[in-house]
Enzyme design. Structure first.
Site, short mmCIF file in Angstrom:
data_model
loop_
_atom_site.label_atom_id
_atom_site.label_comp_id
_atom_site.label_asym_id
_atom_site.label_seq_id
_atom_site.Cartn_x
_atom_site.Cartn_y
_atom_site.Cartn_z
N LYS A 1 36.12 35.47 40.14
CA LYS A 1 36.67 35.83 38.84
C LYS A 1 37.27 34.60 38.06
O LYS A 1 38.17 34.31 38.49
CB LYS A 1 37.37 37.20 38.68
CG LYS A 1 37.49 37.88 37.35
CD LYS A 1 38.26 39.29 37.71
CE LYS A 1 38.33 40.01 36.06
NZ LYS A 1 38.87 41.08 36.35
N SER B 1 36.72 45.08 34.11
CA SER B 1 36.68 43.74 33.57
C SER B 1 35.82 42.70 34.63
O SER B 1 35.73 41.57 34.02
CB SER B 1 37.96 43.21 33.12
OG SER B 1 38.84 43.08 34.39
N SER C 1 39.43 47.78 37.42
CA SER C 1 38.49 46.69 37.06
C SER C 1 37.72 46.05 38.03
O SER C 1 36.80 45.13 37.97
CB SER C 1 39.15 45.68 36.41
OG SER C 1 39.68 45.76 35.07
#
Length: 512
Positions: free
Chosen positions: A74, A149, A173
């Protein structure tokens, strides 16, 4: 579906070759990524070079325990020599000079890092639409969001661009996008995994965790990123369990708590049905199902969005265009200020009486060039959702509102944690849907922040309480999209939630 342990065995026996596996993944990214937009950075040459280095170690028997694992990262985790943008214009040109502790662990254990994954800006969002790279899309159906996210991290795994990925979870997330994309996502106990090198959103909530195609792969990666880190004083010194060995305990009869608060209003009927079917199947498999209550759950969303935004406001204050982050063009600011000053000075010259006094007040009220630089830099650097959360957080921390909102929310957080402590005296894990609905269409909730925030209604409690949680696929909704089932466990009881998730996989004939 093969798990990483079987892939590693094939690599050791010479039946597979890591360089060939890397090439296949790179080709897959080039083929699928234009539609899914999960990967925002990848370097073919460096990936192939690293695959060659690890391959030699596999052949001479010196490879680490993650050799053969192809991992997406990420874009909120610092990786030496790579841009770390957090999907924000504020950091679009930032290149990290060091590795986050989890990245260092993966490298040391010979995982192959294949690329960096799309995300909501500064990890604020539930759809992966708040991003300078354009929205990531759900590989199951690209008209739909992958969740957020960590949407890019979940989509990359679901689209077979990597074996596993790392995400971050502040209010769901990792788990929510895992549910939306039909993969496994685990949020560890707060402090179980070092946060050093994770760009902060809300420091008392943020957790780093793995997303995988199955429970075994997820457990394997967690095994090698968990543990105390001298670079993170908040990381726990508690010994790390053997998660893979824990998965072998198939005869253990879990006690599973079913909280009434997670099956009420707002839950899609077909999601409810699928989750209830899974619970019935677990009971037939030998689990003891126990009705439980978490009475303060109804305050969870409000509590989270007070505390998390307060921490975001504080953490993001550093991005001022002077010390950190995007800096606006100072020459433009000086020119703009000069024009305004000259115009007011002209008004002063031409005005008389009260009009002159008013013009003088306007001149004295003009911002200094430095204040204008702060404002313009932050206006240009942050997106709408980040600005919204900064303003919310600043408001609840302001004089006159601190006690009414922030201090009260901290007390409610404590009550939510106590609810879980009480329940875990009777059960091993708590079960719930991961999200109240399946994925929604791209753009559907973009102008409705409240609807977006309600996607976290079943996941935020684990972050408020600091406990662990996992989402595992529970079936397919009649609309064709995946549904996730969530298990939450007490602090440092990741083995419990992994066992529960593994039982669901076995019942459904998934995993390996």
């Amino acid at each position: 579906m093969k798990n990483l342990l079987s892939v590693q065995e094939q690599l050791r026996s010479g039946k597979s070759d890591l360089e060939e596996i890397a090439s296949q993944y790179l080709e897959r990214i080039k083929e699928i990524n234009p539609a899914v937009n999960a990967m925002v950075q990848f370097d073919e040459k460096s990936v192939q070079d690293e695959a060659g280095r690890i391959s030699k170690k596999i052949k001479d028997g010196s490879a680490g325990p993650l050799a053969g694992a192809v991992v997406g990262v990420k874009d909120v985790l610092c990786e030496r020599g790579k841009k770390v943008t957090c999907s924000s214009a504020m950091l679009k040109d930032f290149e990290s000079v060091y590795d986050a502790s989890v990245i260092r662990s993966l490298r040391e254990k010979d995982a192959l890092l294949i690329g960096r994954c799309n995300m909501d800006e500064f990890a604020m969002g539930s759809s992966n639409e708040n991003t300078i790279f354009g929205p990531a899309r759900n590989p199951v159906d690209t008209e739909y969001v992958p969740g957020g996210s960590s949407g890019g991290s979940a989509a990359a795994v679901a689209a077979d661009m990597c074996d596993v990925s790392l995400g971050s979870d502040t209010g769901g997330s990792i788990r929510q996008p895992a549910a939306y994309c039909g993969v496994v996502g685990l949020k560890p106990t707060y402090s179980r995994v070092s946060r050093y090198g994770l760009v902060a959103f809300a420091s008392s909530f943020d957790c780093i965790g793995p997303i995988g195609k199955n429970v075994t792969d997820t457990a394997l990666v967690l095994q090698h990123i968990a543990g105390h880190d001298t670079m993170d004083n908040s990381s726990s010194r508690k010994p790390v369990d053997d998660y893979l060995k824990g998965l072998e305990s198939e005869d253990r009869k879990l006690r599973i708590g079913v909280p009434e608060e997670y099956f009420g209003e707002g839950l899609d009927d077909n999601v409810r049905k699928l989750i209830e079917e899974q619970i019935s199947a677990l009971e037939k498999d030998g689990a003891k199902i126990v009705p439980v209550s978490l009475p303060h759950t109804k305050y969870g969303i409000a509590t989270y969005y007070i505390l998390a935004t307060a921490e975001a406001s504080s953490n993001l204050a550093r991005y001022d265009g002077i010390r950190y982050g995007h800096r606006a063009d100072f020459r433009e600011i000086e020119e703009e200020l000069g024009k305004e000053t000259r115009a007011i000075e002209k008004d002063i010259k031409n005005a008389v009486g009260a009009g002159k006094e008013e013009a003088i007040e306007r001149l004295s009220a003009l911002d200094s060039p430095l204040v204008r630089l702060y404002k313009k830099s932050r206006t240009e650097g942050f997106g709408d959702e980040v600005k919204r959360r900064i303003m919310l957080g600043t408001y609840v921390l302001s004089a006159g509102y601190y006690d009414a909102y922030y201090a009260k929310a901290q007390k409610v957080r404590r009550l939510i944690k106590e609810d879980f402590e009480s329940v875990f005296s009777d059960v091993d894990v708590v079960v719930s849907p991961t999200a109240p609905t399946t994925a929604f269409k791209v753009g559907e909730n973009q102008d409705d922040p409240i609807s977006m925030y309600l996607n976290d209604v079943y996941t935020i409690s684990a972050n408020l309480a600091g406990i662990c949680g996992i989402s595992v696929p529970a079936g397919t909704h009649p609309n064709g999209l995946p549904v996730g089932i969530q298990f939450m466990g007490n602090s440092f009881r990741e083995t419990d939630i992994l066992q529960a998730a593994r039982r669901v996989e076995m019942i459904n004939g998934a995993g390996s």
